[in-house]
Write an enzyme that holds these catalytic residues in place. Structure first.
Site, PDB file in Angstrom:
ATOM      1  N   SER A   1     -12.329   4.011  27.847  1.00  0.00           N
ATOM      2  CA  SER A   1     -12.441   2.776  27.258  1.00  0.00           C
ATOM      3  C   SER A   1     -12.230   1.588  28.165  1.00  0.00           C
ATOM      4  O   SER A   1     -12.160   1.634  28.739  1.00  0.00           O
ATOM      5  CB  SER A   1     -10.597   2.756  26.466  1.00  0.00           C
ATOM      6  OG  SER A   1     -10.487   1.015  26.135  1.00  0.00           O
TER       7      SER A   1
ATOM      8  N   ASP B   1       1.116  -0.990   0.376  1.00  0.00           N
ATOM      9  CA  ASP B   1       0.138  -0.181   0.039  1.00  0.00           C
ATOM     10  C   ASP B   1       0.980   1.370  -0.075  1.00  0.00           C
ATOM     11  O   ASP B   1       0.592   2.050  -0.609  1.00  0.00           O
ATOM     12  CB  ASP B   1      -1.089   0.069   0.870  1.00  0.00           C
ATOM     13  CG  ASP B   1      -0.361  -0.294   2.338  1.00  0.00           C
ATOM     14  OD1 ASP B   1       0.677  -0.525   3.212  1.00  0.00           O
ATOM     15  OD2 ASP B   1      -1.633  -0.015   3.847  1.00  0.00           O
TER      16      ASP B   1
ATOM     17  N   ASP C   1      -5.080  -0.315   5.883  1.00  0.00           N
ATOM     18  CA  ASP C   1      -6.058  -0.656   7.201  1.00  0.00           C
ATOM     19  C   ASP C   1      -7.071   0.692   7.578  1.00  0.00           C
ATOM     20  O   ASP C   1      -8.614   0.113   7.861  1.00  0.00           O
ATOM     21  CB  ASP C   1      -5.459  -0.058   8.565  1.00  0.00           C
ATOM     22  CG  ASP C   1      -3.834  -1.706   8.274  1.00  0.00           C
ATOM     23  OD1 ASP C   1      -4.338  -2.242   7.279  1.00  0.00           O
ATOM     24  OD2 ASP C   1      -3.122  -1.446   9.127  1.00  0.00           O
TER      25      ASP C   1
ATOM     26  N   GLY D   1      -2.322  -7.749  14.817  1.00  0.00           N
ATOM     27  CA  GLY D   1      -1.507  -7.482  13.395  1.00  0.00           C
ATOM     28  C   GLY D   1      -3.391  -7.434  12.343  1.00  0.00           C
ATOM     29  O   GLY D   1      -3.198  -7.665  11.934  1.00  0.00           O
TER      30      GLY D   1
ATOM     31  N   SER E   1      -6.824  -3.193  14.992  1.00  0.00           N
ATOM     32  CA  SER E   1      -6.948  -2.067  15.721  1.00  0.00           C
ATOM     33  C   SER E   1      -7.090  -1.200  16.014  1.00  0.00           C
ATOM     34  O   SER E   1      -8.396  -0.468  16.219  1.00  0.00           O
ATOM     35  CB  SER E   1      -6.732  -3.256  17.361  1.00  0.00           C
ATOM     36  OG  SER E   1      -5.773  -2.568  17.921  1.00  0.00           O
TER      37      SER E   1
ATOM     38  N   GLY F   1      -2.831  -5.948  19.072  1.00  0.00           N
ATOM     39  CA  GLY F   1      -0.902  -5.639  18.763  1.00  0.00           C
ATOM     40  C   GLY F   1      -0.643  -7.427  18.106  1.00  0.00           C
ATOM     41  O   GLY F   1      -0.002  -7.832  18.015  1.00  0.00           O
TER      42      GLY F   1
END
Ligand code: GLA
Length: 381
Positions: free
Chosen positions: A66, A35, A171, A123, A126, A121
C-alpha cells in the site's frame, strides 16, 4: 491515483497488473446506527476512493503493498488465513480472500498494490473501500460472477468475522452498489435498494463534508456495546429488531425499558422515520426540507445515542449558525466527519466559520470539501 497503483505495482511486483479496480468511501446522508437494527439508510459514495492494481497468482499466496504504508510488502499464504492472524490494514483485504474461500469461491492468490484518497479514521468508510476494491478485483480476476450486493455482504463478513468489527452492512453496500449522481436508499432487512437521484448542484445546493480529524476507532468496543444494547432492547420488547417498533408504539415501549436502553430505542425509531421523511422530500424535489431533518438527526445522536463529541457538536453548531440549512455527524461517531447542507454560495462561508470556531476552541483545523454522489466499486483500468 490509477497511475500510482499501477506504477507501484510494477515496482513492487515486477510486472504489469492485469487491471486497476476502485471502490469509494461514503457519507451517510441520514439513517445512522439503523443498519444493525434492520432499518433504513441513505448513504452516497464519495469521489474519494481506494484503488487496487492487481494480478492473479497461482501459488496460493497473497502479496500486498500500500502506498499509504511504510513500504513493507505483506506476503500471506491463503491456506493460513484465519481470524486474528493478520493485523493492521492488510487484515481488510486478507479478510476478503478468507470470506470468499469460506463461501466456497475458488480464489487463488494475487499480487495487489493499493493507493487511495479516502481519509482513514474519518468516518468516511476507508475500510469498506479497501474491502470492496479487493472484492471487485477478485470477482473479475477469478470470473466469480458475483453481484455488487453479494460482494458487499462478503466484505461485511470479512470485517465482522476476520477483522472483528461488528459493523452493519451500510458501508460495504454503499461502496459496492452506489451509482453516479444518486444516493442509495437501502432497506437493511430485505436489502432492497433504490438509487435516488441527487443532483444538489442543479437544485442550487452543496453538500459540505467536514472532517474534524478526530480519529474514531470502531474496534474499541463502544460500537459493539451500542449494538448489543439495541439487541437487548429489542429482546425485552419481544421484537426481532428495533425496526419492528413503529413510531406510534414508541411511548409505550419507552416506559418498559431502563433509561439507558430507552434512549437508544428512541434514536433508532426516530432515525428510521427521518430516513423515510428524507426520501419523501427528495422524491418531491424539496431539498431544503432536508436541513432540519439532518440537524434533528444530529441532536438524536448527541443526546440519545451519545456517539457525538465536542468537535462534531461544534462543527454542526458553527455550520448552522453560519447559514447551513442543516448539519449532522455522519458515520459511526466518536469523532469523524460532519455533513452540512448549504446553499450554493454558502459553502466557503460555512467551511470558514467552522474552521474559525475550531481555532477559537483550540482544536486542530478541520478539512472541508464538497461532495457529489459518485459511482460504486468497479474496474477503472
Ligand atoms: C459504521 C458502521 C456501519 C453503521 C454506521 C453507523 O460506519 O460500519 O455499519 O452502523 O457506523 O450508522
Amino acid at each position: 491515483m490509477i497511475e500510482q497503483a499501477a506504477t507501484d505495482f510494477e515496482a513492487v511486483h515486477g510486472a504489469r497488473p492485469t487491471g486497476v479496480w476502485a471502490a469509494p468511501g461514503r457519507v451517510n446522508l441520514i439513517g445512522e446506527h439503523t443498519d444493525y437494527n434492520d432499518g433504513f439508510v441513505l448513504p452516497m459514495a464519495l469521489p474519494h476512493r481506494v484503488e487496487v492494481a492487481a494480478r492473479r497468482r497461482d501459488d496460493g499466496r497473497v502479496r500486498l503493498y500500500s502506498a499509504q504504508d511504510d513500504g513493507t510488502i505483506g506476503d500471506l499464504a491463503l491456506d493460513g488465513l484465519a481470524p486474528g492472524v493478520v493485523t493492521g490494514w492488510a487484515a481488510y483485504p486478507a479478510g476478503v480472500f478468507w470470506a470468499l474461500a469460506e463461501a466456497g469461491h475458488a480464489v487463488g492468490g494475487a499480487d495487489l498494490s493499493f493507493a487511495g484518497t479516502v481519509p482513514t479514521g474519518a468516518g468516511l468508510s476507508s475500510s469498506a473501500a479497501l474491502e470492496c476494491a479487493t472484492a471487485v478485483a477478485l470477482n473479475d480476476l477469478y470470473g466469480l460472477g458475483l453481484s455488487a450486493p453479494q460482494l458487499a455482504l462478503l466484505a461485511q463478513r470479512a470485517e465482522n468475522a476476520f477483522v472483528g468489527v461488528p459493523c452493519g452492512v451500510m458501508d460495504q453496500m454503499a461502496s459496492a452498489c452506489c451509482t453516479d449522481g444518486a444516493a442509495l436508499f437501502l432497506d437493511t432487512r430485505t436489502l432492497e435498494q433504490r438509487h435516488v437521484p441527487l443532483d444538489l448542484e442543479a437544485a442550487g445546493f452543496r453538500l459540505l463534508v467536514i472532517d474534524t480529524r478526530v480519529k474514531h476507532d470502531l474496534g474499541d468496543g463502544a460500537y459493539a456495546a451500542l449494538r448489543a444494547g439495541c439487541e437487548r432492547a429489542a429482546g425485552l420488547l419481544g421484537l426481532d429488531a428495533l425496526r419492528d417498533l413503529p413510531p406510534a408504539g414508541l411511548p409505550a415501549a419507552l416506559e418498559r425499558l431502563p433509561d439507558d436502553l430507552a434512549r437508544l430505542v428512541r434514536h433508532v425509531v426516530t432515525e428510521n422515520r427521518r430516513v423515510t421523511e428524507t426520501i419523501e422530500h427528495l422524491d418531491g424535489g424539496r431539498i431544503a426540507a432536508l436541513g432540519p431533518i439532518l440537524t434533528a438527526g444530529h441532536a438524536s445522536l448527541r443526546d440519545d445515542f451519545r456517539v457525538s463529541c465536542d468537535e462534531t457538536d461544534l462543527a454542526v453548531e458553527a455550520a448552522v449558525a453560519a447559514g447551513a440549512l442543516g448539519a449532522r455527524m455522519t458515520g459511526g461517531g466518536f469523532g469523524g466527519s460532519v455533513i452540512a447542507l448549504v446553499g450554493a454560495d454558502g459553502a466557503d462561508r460555512v467551511a470558514e466559520a467552522v474552521r474559525s470556531a475550531f481555532r477559537s476552541a483550540g482544536h486542530a483545523d478541520p478539512v472541508a470539501f464538497t461532495a457529489v454522489p459518485s459511482p460504486g466499486a468497479r474496474r477503472v483500468a
